[in-house]
Enzyme design. Structure first.
Site, PDB file in Angstrom:
ATOM      1  N   LYS A 168       0.939   4.314  -2.817  1.00  0.00           N
ATOM      2  CA  LYS A 168       0.624   5.373  -2.227  1.00  0.00           C
ATOM      3  C   LYS A 168       1.573   6.495  -2.489  1.00  0.00           C
ATOM      4  O   LYS A 168       1.324   7.615  -2.866  1.00  0.00           O
ATOM      5  CB  LYS A 168       0.117   5.687  -0.822  1.00  0.00           C
ATOM      6  CG  LYS A 168      -1.217   4.836  -0.632  1.00  0.00           C
ATOM      7  CD  LYS A 168      -2.338   5.498  -1.180  1.00  0.00           C
ATOM      8  CE  LYS A 168      -3.794   5.176  -0.655  1.00  0.00           C
ATOM      9  NZ  LYS A 168      -4.602   5.680  -1.722  1.00  0.00           N
ATOM     10  N   TYR A 192       0.921  -1.223   0.184  1.00  0.00           N
ATOM     11  CA  TYR A 192      -0.138  -0.089   0.159  1.00  0.00           C
ATOM     12  C   TYR A 192       0.911   1.341   0.022  1.00  0.00           C
ATOM     13  O   TYR A 192       0.730   2.122  -0.912  1.00  0.00           O
ATOM     14  CB  TYR A 192      -0.822  -0.169   1.397  1.00  0.00           C
ATOM     15  CG  TYR A 192      -1.923   0.773   1.730  1.00  0.00           C
ATOM     16  CD1 TYR A 192      -3.109   1.168   0.843  1.00  0.00           C
ATOM     17  CD2 TYR A 192      -1.727   2.095   2.620  1.00  0.00           C
ATOM     18  CE1 TYR A 192      -4.009   2.125   0.889  1.00  0.00           C
ATOM     19  CE2 TYR A 192      -2.621   2.863   2.864  1.00  0.00           C
ATOM     20  CZ  TYR A 192      -3.679   3.060   2.031  1.00  0.00           C
ATOM     21  OH  TYR A 192      -4.548   3.966   2.270  1.00  0.00           O
TER      22      TYR A 192
HETATM   23  N1  LIG Z   1      -9.685   6.828   5.901  1.00  0.00           N
HETATM   24  C1  LIG Z   1      -8.225   6.883   6.149  1.00  0.00           C
HETATM   25  O1  LIG Z   1      -8.087   7.184   7.418  1.00  0.00           O
HETATM   26  C2  LIG Z   1      -7.495   6.984   4.911  1.00  0.00           C
HETATM   27  C3  LIG Z   1      -5.984   6.917   5.462  1.00  0.00           C
HETATM   28  C4  LIG Z   1      -5.155   7.185   4.321  1.00  0.00           C
HETATM   29  C5  LIG Z   1      -5.648   6.921   2.908  1.00  0.00           C
HETATM   30  N2  LIG Z   1      -7.203   6.801   2.685  1.00  0.00           N
HETATM   31  C6  LIG Z   1      -7.219   6.672   1.349  1.00  0.00           C
HETATM   32  O2  LIG Z   1      -8.365   7.401   1.220  1.00  0.00           O
HETATM   33  C7  LIG Z   1      -9.287   6.469   0.237  1.00  0.00           C
HETATM   34  C8  LIG Z   1     -10.671   6.393   0.411  1.00  0.00           C
HETATM   35  O3  LIG Z   1     -10.603   5.476   1.601  1.00  0.00           O
HETATM   36  P1  LIG Z   1     -11.923   5.294   2.682  1.00  0.00           P
HETATM   37  O4  LIG Z   1     -11.306   5.505   3.908  1.00  0.00           O
HETATM   38  O5  LIG Z   1     -12.868   6.191   2.279  1.00  0.00           O
HETATM   39  O6  LIG Z   1     -12.319   3.705   2.381  1.00  0.00           O
HETATM   40  P2  LIG Z   1     -13.781   3.170   2.027  1.00  0.00           P
HETATM   41  O7  LIG Z   1     -13.220   1.689   1.774  1.00  0.00           O
HETATM   42  O8  LIG Z   1     -14.651   3.528   2.840  1.00  0.00           O
HETATM   43  O9  LIG Z   1     -13.962   3.839   0.339  1.00  0.00           O
HETATM   44  C9  LIG Z   1     -13.263   3.211  -0.701  1.00  0.00           C
HETATM   45  C10 LIG Z   1     -14.099   2.891  -1.711  1.00  0.00           C
HETATM   46  O10 LIG Z   1     -13.404   2.485  -3.113  1.00  0.00           O
HETATM   47  C11 LIG Z   1     -14.083   1.283  -3.401  1.00  0.00           C
HETATM   48  N3  LIG Z   1     -13.384   0.821  -4.518  1.00  0.00           N
HETATM   49  C12 LIG Z   1     -12.239  -0.199  -3.997  1.00  0.00           C
HETATM   50  N4  LIG Z   1     -11.809  -0.809  -5.319  1.00  0.00           N
HETATM   51  C13 LIG Z   1     -12.174  -0.153  -6.213  1.00  0.00           C
HETATM   52  C14 LIG Z   1     -12.216  -0.392  -7.647  1.00  0.00           C
HETATM   53  N5  LIG Z   1     -11.348  -0.995  -8.322  1.00  0.00           N
HETATM   54  N6  LIG Z   1     -12.842   0.615  -8.632  1.00  0.00           N
HETATM   55  C15 LIG Z   1     -13.804   1.447  -7.986  1.00  0.00           C
HETATM   56  N7  LIG Z   1     -13.973   1.483  -6.674  1.00  0.00           N
HETATM   57  C16 LIG Z   1     -13.133   0.682  -5.531  1.00  0.00           C
HETATM   58  C17 LIG Z   1     -14.663   0.550  -2.306  1.00  0.00           C
HETATM   59  O11 LIG Z   1     -15.697  -0.205  -2.900  1.00  0.00           O
HETATM   60  C18 LIG Z   1     -14.885   1.567  -1.190  1.00  0.00           C
HETATM   61  O12 LIG Z   1     -16.317   1.985  -1.335  1.00  0.00           O
HETATM   62  C19 LIG Z   1      -8.413   5.334  -0.203  1.00  0.00           C
HETATM   63  O13 LIG Z   1      -7.765   5.448  -1.380  1.00  0.00           O
HETATM   64  C20 LIG Z   1      -7.761   5.193   0.870  1.00  0.00           C
HETATM   65  O14 LIG Z   1      -6.650   4.116   0.639  1.00  0.00           O
HETATM   66  C21 LIG Z   1      -8.051   6.772   3.852  1.00  0.00           C
END
Ligand SMILES: NC(=O)c1ccc[n+]([C@@H]2O[C@H](COP(=O)([O-])OP(=O)(O)OC[C@H]3O[C@@H](n4cnc5c(N)ncnc54)[C@H](O)[C@@H]3O)[C@@H](O)[C@H]2O)c1
Length: 309
Positions: A167, A163
Site C-alpha cells: 500500500k 499489505y
Molecule cells: N474497506 C476498508 O476499510 C479499506 C481500508 C483500506 C484500504 N482498502 C482498500 O480498498 C480496496 C477495496 O476494498 P474493499 O474494502 O471494498 O474490499 P472488498 O473485498 O469488498 O473488494 C475488493 C474486491 O477486489 C476483488 N479482487 C481481489 N483480487 C483481485 C484480482 N486479482 N483481480 C481483480 N479483482 C480482485 C475481490 O474479489 C473483491 O470483490 C482494496 O484495495 C483495499 O485494500 C479498504
C-alpha cells in the site's frame, strides 16, 4: 449548489468492482453518465447459482439504465482489462485501482506466499493495468488515475507488513506517475479509505461498520476522477464522510557542523532533541526540495533537473 460532476462519454475502469467500495464507485459513475468496466475475479452464490460478481454488478447497472461491461480477469493481467475497455468502448478516461485482498499474519509467521500474493495483487496488478492504460492516456492527453492505499500502509499495522508494504508502494508509484503524467494532462492521486466491506467485516465491529458506508467514500473518488480535478500526486484519507489530505513534514534540520568539520555520531546525538522537533513547518514536495536543503546546509551545488516524460 454547484454543477453536478458528470462523466458523460467517459470510460471508467474500476478494478475489484464486484463488491464493497469498487461496486459503490461503479454504480455512482454510471449514474453520472460514465460507461463502466466492472472488473472483479470474485464469484458469488445467488439463488443457488454460482455467478461472477462483476457480471451481477454490470447487470444491475444496465438494468437501472446505465452502461456497464463486466470483466473477470485478474488485475495481474491488467492489459486484458484495458483491452476489454477498448473492445467495448474504444477508450479509457478514468482508471480506479481498487482490487485488493488481505493475508494478515504477524511477520514472524508470514511465509513467502503471504508476501507474494499481496504484492502481486496490489502492486503488480496496479502496475499491469496502469501500464496498459498509460499510453492511451498519454496519446489522449487526458487521464485520471487513482490508487487505493490504506492507513495500514501510511502508518504501519500489526499483522499487515505485507499489505502495508504494497500500500505504501502504491503511493511511490502514484507520486511518480503524477510527475510523469503532468505534461500529458494525466492526474494521479491516492486514497486511503475506511469503509464497511467484506474485507473489513472480519476485523471491525458491526456497530462501527454501520457508520462507515462505502457511499461515504465515493464523493472523494468522484471529485478526484473528474476533469475539474487539479490535484495530482496527493494522498487523501477518507471514511465516514470525513476527508483529509496528507503531506510530509520535515523536522528541524541539524546543522551540527559540516562534514568537513567532522560530522560525527556523537555530535549528532547531542542534537537529538532538535532533530525530533517540528517548529519550522517545512513541507517538502519533491526530490529537488531534498537536494536544495542539503545544498543550503553544505554549500555543495546539487542541481538536478527532472527528466522529460
Ligand atoms: N474497506 C476498508 O476499510 C479499506 C481500508 C483500506 C484500504 N482498502 C482498500 O480498498 C480496496 C477495496 O476494498 P474493499 O474494502 O471494498 O474490499 P472488498 O473485498 O469488498 O473488494 C475488493 C474486491 O477486489 C476483488 N479482487 C481481489 N483480487 C483481485 C484480482 N486479482 N483481480 C481483480 N479483482 C480482485 C475481490 O474479489 C473483491 O470483490 C482494496 O484495495 C483495499 O485494500 C479498504
Amino acid at each position: 449548489m454547484s454543477a453536478e460532476l458528470r462523466f458523460d462519454d467517459q470510460v471508467v475502469v474500476i478494478t475489484g468492482a464486484g463488491n464493497g467500495l469498487g461496486r459503490a464507485y461503479a454504480t455512482e459513475f454510471s449514474k453520472r453518465g460514465g460507461r463502466v468496466i466492472v472488473n472483479d475475479i470474485g464469484r458469488a452464490e445467488t439463488n443457488g447459482a454460482d455467478q461472477w460478481q462483476a457480471e451481477l454488478v454490470a447487470e444491475e447497472i444496465n438494468a437501472a439504465g446505465g452502461e456497464a461491461v463486466a470483466n473477470t480477469d485478474s488485475v495481474i493481467h491488467g492489459e486484458r482489462i484495458i483491452e476489454s475497455a477498448l473492445d467495448h468502448f474504444g477508450r479509457v478516461d478514468v482508471l480506479i485501482n481498487n482490487a485488493g485482498i488481505l493475508r494478515d499474519r504477524s511477520f514472524h509467521k508470514m511465509d513467502e506466499n503471504d508476501w507474494r500474493d499481496i504484492q502481486s495483487v496490489h502492486l503488480d496488478g496496479a502496475y499491469a493495468i496502469t501500464r496498459a492504460a498509460w499510453p492511451l492516456m498519454r496519446e489522449a492527453q487526458y487521464g485520471r488515475v487513482l490508487f487505493t492505499s490504506s492507513a495500514a500502509g501510511l502508518y504501519g499495522n500489526f499483522g499487515q507488513a505485507n499489505y502495508a508494504a504494497a500500500k505504501m508502494g502504491l503511493i511511490g508509484l502514484g507520486r511518480s506517475l503524477a510527475i510523469e503524467g503532468k505534461s500529458r494532462g494525466i492526474k494521479v492521486n491516492m486514497i486511503a479509505p475506511v469503509a464497511a466491506s467484506q474485507l473489513t467485516a472480519t476485523v471491525m465491529p458491526a456497530t462501527m461498520l454501520e457508520q462507515l458506508g462505502a457511499d461515504l467514500v465515493t464523493p472523494l473518488v468522484v471529485c478526484l476522477a473528474h476533469k475539474s480535478c487539479e490535484e495530482s500526486g496527493e494522498v487523501f484519507e477518507v471514511g465516514g464522510g470525513w476527508v483529509t489530505r496528507l503531506r510530509w513534514e520535515r523536522s528541524d534540520p541539524v546543522a551540527v557542523s559540516s562534514a568537513r568539520d567532522g560530522f560525527s555520531a556523537e555530535a549528532l546525538s547531542q542534537e537529538w532533541p532538535q532533530l525530533n522537533s517540528f517548529t519550522r513547518q517545512d513541507h517538502p514536495r519533491q526530490v529537488s526540495d531534498t537536494f536544495q536543503a542539503i545544498s543550503e546546509l553544505s554549500g555543495i551545488s546539487l542541481d538536478i533537473k527532472p527528466q522529460a516524460g
